[in-house]
Design a protein around this motif. Structure first.
Motif, PDB file in Angstrom:
ATOM      1  N   UNK A  55     -16.238   7.702  55.495  1.00 30.70           N
ATOM      2  CA  UNK A  55     -17.234   7.803  56.655  1.00 30.70           C
ATOM      3  C   UNK A  55     -17.946   9.386  56.558  1.00 30.70           C
ATOM      4  N   UNK A  56     -19.137   9.396  56.700  1.00 32.56           N
ATOM      5  CA  UNK A  56     -20.069  10.725  56.672  1.00 32.56           C
ATOM      6  C   UNK A  56     -19.462  11.687  57.388  1.00 32.56           C
ATOM      7  N   UNK A  57     -18.969  11.196  58.846  1.00 32.30           N
ATOM      8  CA  UNK A  57     -18.707  12.418  59.873  1.00 32.30           C
ATOM      9  C   UNK A  57     -17.106  12.981  59.183  1.00 32.30           C
ATOM     10  N   UNK A  58     -16.403  12.400  58.497  1.00 34.12           N
ATOM     11  CA  UNK A  58     -15.051  12.887  58.170  1.00 34.12           C
ATOM     12  C   UNK A  58     -15.247  14.157  57.246  1.00 34.12           C
ATOM     13  N   UNK A  59     -16.778  14.558  57.008  1.00 34.14           N
ATOM     14  CA  UNK A  59     -17.010  15.581  56.112  1.00 34.14           C
ATOM     15  C   UNK A  59     -18.140  16.391  56.916  1.00 34.14           C
ATOM     16  N   UNK A  60     -18.176  16.225  58.265  1.00 32.02           N
ATOM     17  CA  UNK A  60     -18.976  16.627  59.174  1.00 32.02           C
ATOM     18  C   UNK A  60     -20.594  16.594  59.005  1.00 32.02           C
ATOM     19  N   UNK A  61     -20.783  15.290  58.368  1.00 30.24           N
ATOM     20  CA  UNK A  61     -22.049  14.647  58.327  1.00 30.24           C
ATOM     21  C   UNK A  61     -22.218  13.698  59.385  1.00 30.24           C
ATOM     22  N   UNK A  62     -22.837  14.171  60.262  1.00 32.39           N
ATOM     23  CA  UNK A  62     -22.936  13.302  61.570  1.00 32.39           C
ATOM     24  C   UNK A  62     -23.842  12.051  61.839  1.00 32.39           C
ATOM     25  N   UNK A  63     -24.016  11.492  60.563  1.00 33.13           N
ATOM     26  CA  UNK A  63     -24.917  10.415  60.322  1.00 33.13           C
ATOM     27  C   UNK A  63     -23.864   9.029  60.278  1.00 33.13           C
ATOM     28  N   UNK A  64     -24.623   7.929  60.300  1.00 33.90           N
ATOM     29  CA  UNK A  64     -23.969   6.484  60.314  1.00 33.90           C
ATOM     30  C   UNK A  64     -24.148   6.243  58.880  1.00 33.90           C
ATOM     31  N   UNK A  65     -23.165   6.777  58.109  1.00 33.28           N
ATOM     32  CA  UNK A  65     -23.083   6.391  56.440  1.00 33.28           C
ATOM     33  C   UNK A  65     -21.743   6.239  56.289  1.00 33.28           C
ATOM     34  N   UNK A  66     -21.459   5.180  55.482  1.00 34.50           N
ATOM     35  CA  UNK A  66     -19.932   4.842  54.972  1.00 34.50           C
ATOM     36  C   UNK A  66     -20.265   4.648  53.419  1.00 34.50           C
ATOM     37  N   UNK A  67     -19.258   5.287  52.831  1.00 42.51           N
ATOM     38  CA  UNK A  67     -19.119   5.059  51.344  1.00 42.51           C
ATOM     39  C   UNK A  67     -17.883   4.339  51.060  1.00 42.51           C
ATOM     40  N   UNK A  68     -17.970   3.086  50.472  1.00 41.86           N
ATOM     41  CA  UNK A  68     -16.897   2.322  49.630  1.00 41.86           C
ATOM     42  C   UNK A  68     -16.872   2.489  48.610  1.00 41.86           C
ATOM     43  N   UNK A  69     -15.464   2.241  47.746  1.00 45.33           N
ATOM     44  CA  UNK A  69     -15.276   2.360  46.476  1.00 45.33           C
ATOM     45  C   UNK A  69     -14.193   1.223  46.397  1.00 45.33           C
ATOM     46  N   UNK A  70     -14.345   0.252  46.247  1.00 43.67           N
ATOM     47  CA  UNK A  70     -13.127  -0.688  46.136  1.00 43.67           C
ATOM     48  C   UNK A  70     -13.393  -1.363  44.772  1.00 43.67           C
ATOM     49  N   UNK A  71     -14.302  -2.338  44.448  1.00 43.07           N
ATOM     50  CA  UNK A  71     -14.395  -2.715  43.153  1.00 43.07           C
ATOM     51  C   UNK A  71     -15.541  -2.112  42.367  1.00 43.07           C
ATOM     52  N   UNK A  72     -16.578  -1.647  43.420  1.00 42.83           N
ATOM     53  CA  UNK A  72     -17.842  -0.827  42.852  1.00 42.83           C
ATOM     54  C   UNK A  72     -18.055  -0.069  43.935  1.00 42.83           C
TER      55      UNK A  72
END
Length: 169
Positions: A55-72
């Motif tokens: 999730x973006x806040x884990x990098x200090x980007x305080x926005x509602x953004x998630x990045x997944x990379x499971x199959x793609x």
């Protein structure tokens, strides 16, 4: 480009903050944020051998953004729950912000989510796969300043993650 040392760790007060929505006017910034999230996830995978989402806040980007990379790779902007199942289950949850700790939590077996993609297209996703459902709930919690440590099922719900060399034995 952000790297592993940019990852916020357990105890950083920003991890407990509620994130702001991504605005359509900020869409041009999303690709840079996603590149940073992807890079840090790859570094976590190389070092700790886990990582399906960040999730973006884990990098200090305080926005509602998630990045997944499971199959793609998948970008989830401004997610919101439409519904969650009554049925729940427990699992040992992990987190990149405290990679050596596992926490026993209870999560919903399935959910329905609305979100926008990196092209600002709206989506509704009925998530019936348990592994994907618990992953989305974990990352969604980050957007609301909630860590899995705060969802521990009891006071004994913590354990150290075995190192890759310990797993091989």
């Amino acid at each position: 480009m952000k790297h592993l040392e940019d990852l916020l760790l357990l105890g950083d007060p920003r991890l407990y903050e509620n994130c702001d929505p991504v605005l359509e006017s900020e869409l041009s910034m999303v690709s840079g944020w996603v590149a940073d999230l992807h890079n840090v996830m790859e570094e976590i995978r190389a070092k700790y051998q886990f990582g399906r989402g960040i999730a973006a806040p884990q990098l200090g980007i305080m926005k509602r953004l998630i990045y997944l990379n499971v199959d793609r790779p998948q970008v989830i902007i401004n997610p919101d729950y439409v519904s969650v199942s009554d049925e729940t289950d427990e699992l040992w949850d992990d987190c990149m912000s405290f990679p050596n700790l596992l926490v026993r939590v209870r999560r919903h077996r399935s959910l329905t989510l609305t979100y926008r993609d990196e092209h600002w297209q709206p989506h509704t996703w009925n998530v019936t796969d348990w592994a994907m459902s618990e992953l989305i709930q974990h990352e969604f919690d980050h957007l609301n300043g909630v860590l899995c440590t705060m969802r521990a099922v009891d006071q004994q719900a913590f354990r150290w993650r075995p190192t890759p060399s310990e797993i091989e034995k």
